[in-house]
Design a protein around this motif. Structure first.
Motif, short mmCIF file in Angstrom:
data_model
loop_
_atom_site.label_atom_id
_atom_site.label_comp_id
_atom_site.label_asym_id
_atom_site.label_seq_id
_atom_site.Cartn_x
_atom_site.Cartn_y
_atom_site.Cartn_z
N SER A 19 0.87 -1.37 -0.25
CA SER A 19 0.52 -0.12 -0.12
C SER A 19 1.32 0.60 0.03
N ARG A 21 1.04 5.47 0.13
CA ARG A 21 0.71 6.64 0.68
C ARG A 21 1.34 7.45 0.11
N CYS A 174 -3.07 2.05 -3.89
CA CYS A 174 -3.84 1.78 -1.91
C CYS A 174 -5.10 1.47 -2.09
#
Ligand SMILES: Cc1cc2nc3c(=O)[nH]c(=O)nc-3n(C[C@H](O)[C@H](O)[C@H](O)COP(=O)(O)O)c2cc1C
Length: 231
Positions: A19, A21, A174
């Motif tokens: 993920s 970010r 994500c």
């Protein structure tokens, strides 16, 4: 016939997914987004029902949605008026899930220098979700309300396919349940009918390699911890 290099490439696409970010502004061509979605739609689904619907936001439409959600998120009274339509998480947290949840949260906030007492810092970091972490592409996923739990299982396969197909093109993602709280705001700009429920959002783009939050590598239990073999 699958060659060893094919196996390695597929495994690399799966295991290199994390993920992300923080994204660079570099755009993703529409043809690439369409190719990823076409590959992902090869996901299995019960009786081939294909329960996914995708809204792709870029440019002004993405910025406009982000601004609307942020305005609601930053206003405590307005934020209270928005709630998820489905329970992603258990109402009662138990071990080992609660420990894993806490660990990933504090690992992320730790990297960012946000400590437990820093409510403003946590709020600011969470709000980055609604900017799709500055990714050039924001995806919103919906499902028809008539569909049942099984179709949500199918949906997860579709979402995973998108993330893996993105990696195969050196792109990052994500997945974001954070969007479900603001489904009332999302539906109008993407013209989603009342019959559809927001499943989640997803950021898609090129990872910013210098962003400290992107250095987070989460843990996994070994196979022996979650598997039993029977001869
Ligand atoms: C359906 C789904 C929703 C998620 N929602 C969010 C979210 O709203 N915001 C966020 O920062 N991460 C979100 N995540 C990412 C998880 O925190 C992440 O997958 C998990 O910590 C494992 O890390 P990894 O994806 O880097 O392997 C979500 C993941 C999934 C599968």
């Amino acid at each position: 016939m699958i060659k060893p290099e094919d196996t390695a490439a597929v495994d690399a696409a799966i295991t290199s997914r994390r993920s992300i970010r923080a994204f660079l502004p570099a755009p993703v061509p529409r043809a690439t987004i369409e190719a990823i979605l076409a590959v992902a739609a090869r996901a299995a689904s019960g009786t081939n029902t294909q329960p996914w619907r995708v809204y792709v936001l870029t440019g002004e439409s993405k910025l406009g949605l982000s601004a609307k959600i942020r305005a609601a998120y930053d206003d405590p009274a307005e934020r209270q008026r928005h709630a998820e339509e489905y329970a992603y998480y258990p109402t009662e947290w138990r071990s080992p899930f609660i420990e894993r949840r806490r660990k990933v949260g504090w690992d992320l906030y730790g990297l960012l220098g946000i400590d437990k007492s820093d409510k403003a810092g946590m709020h600011a970091q969470h709000s980055r979700n609604y900017d799709f972490f500055d990714a050039p592409v924001g995806l919103i996923f919906t499902i028809d309300r008539v569909m049942q739990q099984g179709s949500w299982l199918d949906y997860g396969m579709f979402l995973q396919n998108i993330m893996v197909a993105a990696r195969a093109r050196d792109l990052d993602t994500c997945p974001q349940a954070a969007f479900t709280q603001f489904h009332k705001i999302i539906s109008a700009p993407v013209a989603a009918p009342e019959s559809e429920m927001v499943v989640c959002g997803m950021s898609l783009g090129h990872a910013d390699p210098r962003a400290v939050e992107n250095s987070l590598v989460t843990e996994r239990e070994p196979v022996a911890a979650f598997t039993r073999f029977f001869d």
